[in-house]
Enzyme design. Structure first.
Site, mmCIF file in Angstrom:
data_model
loop_
_atom_site.group_PDB
_atom_site.id
_atom_site.type_symbol
_atom_site.label_atom_id
_atom_site.label_comp_id
_atom_site.label_asym_id
_atom_site.label_seq_id
_atom_site.Cartn_x
_atom_site.Cartn_y
_atom_site.Cartn_z
ATOM 1 N N SER A 1 0.796 -0.987 0.084
ATOM 2 C CA SER A 1 -0.293 -0.039 -0.048
ATOM 3 C C SER A 1 0.873 1.229 0.093
ATOM 4 O O SER A 1 1.463 1.527 0.909
ATOM 5 C CB SER A 1 -0.957 -0.018 1.337
ATOM 6 O OG SER A 1 -1.792 -1.137 1.253
ATOM 7 N N LYS B 1 -7.312 1.736 -2.895
ATOM 8 C CA LYS B 1 -6.876 1.199 -1.576
ATOM 9 C C LYS B 1 -6.958 2.265 -0.440
ATOM 10 O O LYS B 1 -7.086 2.060 0.582
ATOM 11 C CB LYS B 1 -5.584 0.682 -1.609
ATOM 12 C CG LYS B 1 -4.886 0.299 -0.192
ATOM 13 C CD LYS B 1 -5.733 -0.797 0.225
ATOM 14 C CE LYS B 1 -5.254 -1.353 1.660
ATOM 15 N NZ LYS B 1 -4.104 -2.005 1.912
ATOM 16 N N LYS C 1 -0.074 5.339 8.569
ATOM 17 C CA LYS C 1 0.611 5.587 7.094
ATOM 18 C C LYS C 1 -0.262 5.621 6.082
ATOM 19 O O LYS C 1 -0.293 6.607 5.312
ATOM 20 C CB LYS C 1 1.445 4.540 6.809
ATOM 21 C CG LYS C 1 2.297 4.541 5.606
ATOM 22 C CD LYS C 1 1.823 3.644 4.604
ATOM 23 C CE LYS C 1 1.936 2.215 4.766
ATOM 24 N NZ LYS C 1 1.210 1.606 3.536
#
Length: 294
Positions: free
Chosen positions: A96, A170, A238
């Site tokens: 990701s 995502k 993150k």
């Protein structure tokens, strides 16, 4: 051509994904920065490589499942792995990372004759183990079509657009997940504080508009105080930081994402929860209410 896969990154997600690929009969080589994490696969017919460059040599498809964009870039372009990939091979980044990073990697690899897909996943370790991951892919349609059988060993692949689109999907996914965890934590505390039966509450909502995997799975974890990491708080932060960065570049504001990101940061920085499962946002809510438990 026989599909030969190299998997770079054998962590919480990479290990069960590797097992799904082996179970589907693919020839697999694995590498991890910490060799102890890939060692169990030696007894499951995988080849354990001593370096990333060694792992990718001769592979038709290379999967990266690494922590973040900087790590992907380091492994590919600093360790020499990219130069060891055969021209015509396909690099599938299932980490990701930011969409701009995915597009940059795709362009750099293209100059080496290497095809690229960004294909992050959702579903956590449970989905990885069951082979039911949601796989969001960005890149050329033909490259995606050529990798469909590989993807199907791990879950349900959907091409959502050109390079970088998988990562954008995502980020949207992680925004929904983070906000939903916040909503489920507040609903869980509300029902518990009012004397309701939490298991019955989740059953009552099953099949309704408020039902979700977050409600059923993470709600149960909150009830049981089970915050063993399947999706770390630090990784959720993150991802939410990447969502906000992308939103800034697009000139839009996402107030709910900002608010939930700040709560996850408080959980990490003030309550030492960075390595807990992201469902541990419930701990932060309890703390806000001066409570230590249900």
């Amino acid at each position: 051509m026989t599909t030969s896969i190299a998997l770079l990154g054998v962590g919480l997600m990479g290990l069960p994904m590797a097992r799904r690929l082996l179970g589907a009969g693919f020839k697999l080589t694995v590498w991890n920065r910490d060799p102890s994490k890939s060692a169990p696969l030696a007894n499951e017919s995988a080849r354990i490589a001593g370096s990333a460059a060694d792992a990718v040599a001769g592979a038709t498809h290379i999967i990266t499942m690494l922590t973040d964009g900087a790590t992907v870039e380091h492994v590919l372009f600093t360790t020499g792995a990219a130069k060891a990939i055969s021209p015509g091979a396909t690099l599938i980044d299932m980490s990701s990372i930011r969409p701009s990073e995915a597009r940059s990697h795709a362009a750099r690899l293209s100059k080496l004759g290497i095809r690229h897909l960004d294909a992050p996943v959702s579903g956590g370790t449970k989905g990885a183990e069951a082979g039911t991951l949601a796989i969001m892919a960005g890149g050329d349609q033909q490259v995606f079509d050529d990798a469909v059988d590989l993807f199907k060993a791990m879950g349900r692949p959907v091409r959502v657009g050109p390079s970088g689109s998988g990562q954008l999907a995502k980020l949207a996914n992680q925004a929904i997940v983070g906000i939903a965890i916040g909503a489920v934590s507040e609903a869980t505390l509300l029902v518990s504080a009012g004397g309701g039966d939490l298991a019955a509450f989740r059953t009552a909502l099953s099949g309704g508009f408020a039902d979700s995997t977050i409600l059923q799975l993470h709600g149960e974890r909150m009830q049981n105080g089970d915050f063993e990491s399947r999706g770390r708080v630090s990784v959720q932060i993150k991802d939410l930081n990447n969502v906000l960065s992308e939103a800034q570049e697009l000139g839009i504001q996402l107030p709910l994402v900002q608010a939930i990101r700040d709560r996850f940061v408080r959980l990490q920085d003030d309550l030492d929860g960075g390595n807990l499962d992201h469902s541990a946002l419930f701990i932060e809510l309890l703390d806000l209410n001066g409570r230590t438990g249900l």
